[in-house]
Scaffold this motif. Structure first.
Motif, PDB file in Angstrom:
ATOM      1  N   PRO A   1      -9.447  11.917   7.482  1.00 28.63           N
ATOM      2  CA  PRO A   1      -8.639  12.828   6.676  1.00 28.63           C
ATOM      3  C   PRO A   1      -8.089  12.121   5.434  1.00 28.63           C
ATOM      4  O   PRO A   1      -7.787  10.922   5.480  1.00 28.63           O
ATOM      5  N   PRO A   2      -7.968  12.826   4.330  1.00 31.25           N
ATOM      6  CA  PRO A   2      -7.505  12.204   3.077  1.00 31.25           C
ATOM      7  C   PRO A   2      -6.143  11.529   3.191  1.00 31.25           C
ATOM      8  O   PRO A   2      -5.891  10.528   2.526  1.00 31.25           O
ATOM      9  N   GLU A   3      -5.265  12.059   4.053  1.00 28.60           N
ATOM     10  CA  GLU A   3      -3.938  11.462   4.183  1.00 28.60           C
ATOM     11  C   GLU A   3      -3.963  10.137   4.934  1.00 28.60           C
ATOM     12  O   GLU A   3      -2.974   9.432   5.004  1.00 28.60           O
ATOM     13  N   ALA A   4      -5.135   9.776   5.479  1.00 24.41           N
ATOM     14  CA  ALA A   4      -5.268   8.532   6.240  1.00 24.41           C
ATOM     15  C   ALA A   4      -5.859   7.401   5.415  1.00 24.41           C
ATOM     16  O   ALA A   4      -5.982   6.285   5.905  1.00 24.41           O
ATOM     17  N   GLY A   5      -6.236   7.663   4.183  1.00 24.66           N
ATOM     18  CA  GLY A   5      -6.756   6.586   3.357  1.00 24.66           C
ATOM     19  C   GLY A   5      -7.888   7.019   2.461  1.00 24.66           C
ATOM     20  O   GLY A   5      -8.165   8.199   2.311  1.00 24.66           O
ATOM     21  N   VAL A   6      -8.539   6.039   1.902  1.00 30.18           N
ATOM     22  CA  VAL A   6      -9.635   6.281   0.967  1.00 30.18           C
ATOM     23  C   VAL A   6     -10.909   5.708   1.558  1.00 30.18           C
ATOM     24  O   VAL A   6     -10.947   4.557   1.980  1.00 30.18           O
ATOM     25  N   LEU A   7     -11.932   6.514   1.580  1.00 29.35           N
ATOM     26  CA  LEU A   7     -13.226   6.101   2.097  1.00 29.35           C
ATOM     27  C   LEU A   7     -14.252   6.325   0.998  1.00 29.35           C
ATOM     28  O   LEU A   7     -14.412   7.435   0.515  1.00 29.35           O
ATOM     29  N   SER A   8     -14.908   5.255   0.594  1.00 32.74           N
ATOM     30  CA  SER A   8     -15.871   5.367  -0.488  1.00 32.74           C
ATOM     31  C   SER A   8     -16.829   4.180  -0.447  1.00 32.74           C
ATOM     32  O   SER A   8     -16.486   3.114   0.064  1.00 32.74           O
ATOM     33  N   THR A   9     -18.006   4.377  -1.002  1.00 31.89           N
ATOM     34  CA  THR A   9     -18.948   3.266  -1.181  1.00 31.89           C
ATOM     35  C   THR A   9     -18.871   2.732  -2.604  1.00 31.89           C
ATOM     36  O   THR A   9     -19.550   1.769  -2.929  1.00 31.89           O
ATOM     37  N   ARG A  10     -18.024   3.335  -3.419  1.00 31.34           N
ATOM     38  CA  ARG A  10     -17.886   2.907  -4.811  1.00 31.34           C
ATOM     39  C   ARG A  10     -16.771   1.871  -4.934  1.00 31.34           C
ATOM     40  O   ARG A  10     -15.617   2.137  -4.587  1.00 31.34           O
ATOM     41  N   VAL A  11     -17.114   0.716  -5.431  1.00 30.77           N
ATOM     42  CA  VAL A  11     -16.150  -0.377  -5.568  1.00 30.77           C
ATOM     43  C   VAL A  11     -14.988   0.035  -6.457  1.00 30.77           C
ATOM     44  O   VAL A  11     -13.828  -0.256  -6.152  1.00 30.77           O
ATOM     45  N   ALA A  12     -15.263   0.722  -7.544  1.00 38.45           N
ATOM     46  CA  ALA A  12     -14.204   1.137  -8.463  1.00 38.45           C
ATOM     47  C   ALA A  12     -13.211   2.071  -7.773  1.00 38.45           C
ATOM     48  O   ALA A  12     -11.995   1.957  -7.981  1.00 38.45           O
ATOM     49  N   THR A  13     -13.697   2.964  -6.959  1.00 39.70           N
ATOM     50  CA  THR A  13     -12.820   3.884  -6.231  1.00 39.70           C
ATOM     51  C   THR A  13     -11.922   3.117  -5.272  1.00 39.70           C
ATOM     52  O   THR A  13     -10.715   3.373  -5.189  1.00 39.70           O
ATOM     53  N   LEU A  14     -12.497   2.170  -4.551  1.00 41.69           N
ATOM     54  CA  LEU A  14     -11.712   1.369  -3.606  1.00 41.69           C
ATOM     55  C   LEU A  14     -10.696   0.483  -4.328  1.00 41.69           C
ATOM     56  O   LEU A  14      -9.565   0.338  -3.870  1.00 41.69           O
ATOM     57  N   ALA A  15     -11.107  -0.090  -5.460  1.00 38.27           N
ATOM     58  CA  ALA A  15     -10.186  -0.934  -6.230  1.00 38.27           C
ATOM     59  C   ALA A  15      -9.023  -0.108  -6.771  1.00 38.27           C
ATOM     60  O   ALA A  15      -7.862  -0.548  -6.714  1.00 38.27           O
ATOM     61  N   ASP A  16      -9.316   1.090  -7.262  1.00 37.48           N
ATOM     62  CA  ASP A  16      -8.244   1.968  -7.752  1.00 37.48           C
ATOM     63  C   ASP A  16      -7.282   2.325  -6.614  1.00 37.48           C
ATOM     64  O   ASP A  16      -6.062   2.314  -6.807  1.00 37.48           O
ATOM     65  N   ALA A  17      -7.837   2.636  -5.457  1.00 38.38           N
ATOM     66  CA  ALA A  17      -6.993   2.977  -4.312  1.00 38.38           C
ATOM     67  C   ALA A  17      -6.121   1.791  -3.909  1.00 38.38           C
ATOM     68  O   ALA A  17      -4.933   1.957  -3.616  1.00 38.38           O
ATOM     69  N   ALA A  18      -6.687   0.600  -3.904  1.00 42.34           N
ATOM     70  CA  ALA A  18      -5.918  -0.598  -3.542  1.00 42.34           C
ATOM     71  C   ALA A  18      -4.776  -0.825  -4.527  1.00 42.34           C
ATOM     72  O   ALA A  18      -3.651  -1.133  -4.119  1.00 42.34           O
ATOM     73  N   ARG A  19      -5.056  -0.668  -5.812  1.00 40.55           N
ATOM     74  CA  ARG A  19      -3.992  -0.830  -6.823  1.00 40.55           C
ATOM     75  C   ARG A  19      -2.895   0.217  -6.638  1.00 40.55           C
ATOM     76  O   ARG A  19      -1.697  -0.089  -6.703  1.00 40.55           O
ATOM     77  N   THR A  20      -3.311   1.455  -6.404  1.00 38.58           N
ATOM     78  CA  THR A  20      -2.342   2.539  -6.227  1.00 38.58           C
ATOM     79  C   THR A  20      -1.456   2.286  -5.015  1.00 38.58           C
ATOM     80  O   THR A  20      -0.233   2.439  -5.079  1.00 38.58           O
ATOM     81  N   LEU A  21      -2.063   1.877  -3.913  1.00 42.37           N
ATOM     82  CA  LEU A  21      -1.280   1.642  -2.700  1.00 42.37           C
ATOM     83  C   LEU A  21      -0.413   0.387  -2.803  1.00 42.37           C
ATOM     84  O   LEU A  21       0.694   0.355  -2.262  1.00 42.37           O
ATOM     85  N   ALA A  22      -0.896  -0.615  -3.513  1.00 45.57           N
ATOM     86  CA  ALA A  22      -0.079  -1.826  -3.714  1.00 45.57           C
ATOM     87  C   ALA A  22       1.175  -1.508  -4.516  1.00 45.57           C
ATOM     88  O   ALA A  22       2.228  -2.116  -4.316  1.00 45.57           O
TER      89      ALA A  22
END
Length: 62
Positions: A2-23
């Motif tokens: 579910p979206p409220e549980a995190g970000v799931l993607s094979t795209r590095v940019a998407t994961l990096a953006d999510a990591a920055r946002t959560l940090a």
């Protein structure tokens, strides 16, 4: 997942953006972590395993 549980993607940019946002938002990161844990426990936890195993045994012994 579910979206409220995190970000799931094979795209590095998407994961990096999510990591920055959560940090930058620790309370949101904690909440997403709680949601992810609950989702994993429901889907992969011992309770689910035992329920599925019991159902399997019932099906094969009928």
């Amino acid at each position: 997942m579910p979206p409220e549980a995190g970000v799931l993607s094979t795209r590095v940019a998407t994961l990096a953006d999510a990591a920055r946002t959560l940090a930058a938002d620790p309370p949101r990161a904690r909440q997403m972590g709680k949601e992810a844990r609950a989702h994993a426990a429901e889907r992969y936890g011992l309770t689910r395993f035992l329920r599925d195993w019991r159902r399997t045994l019932q099906e094969v012994t009928r």
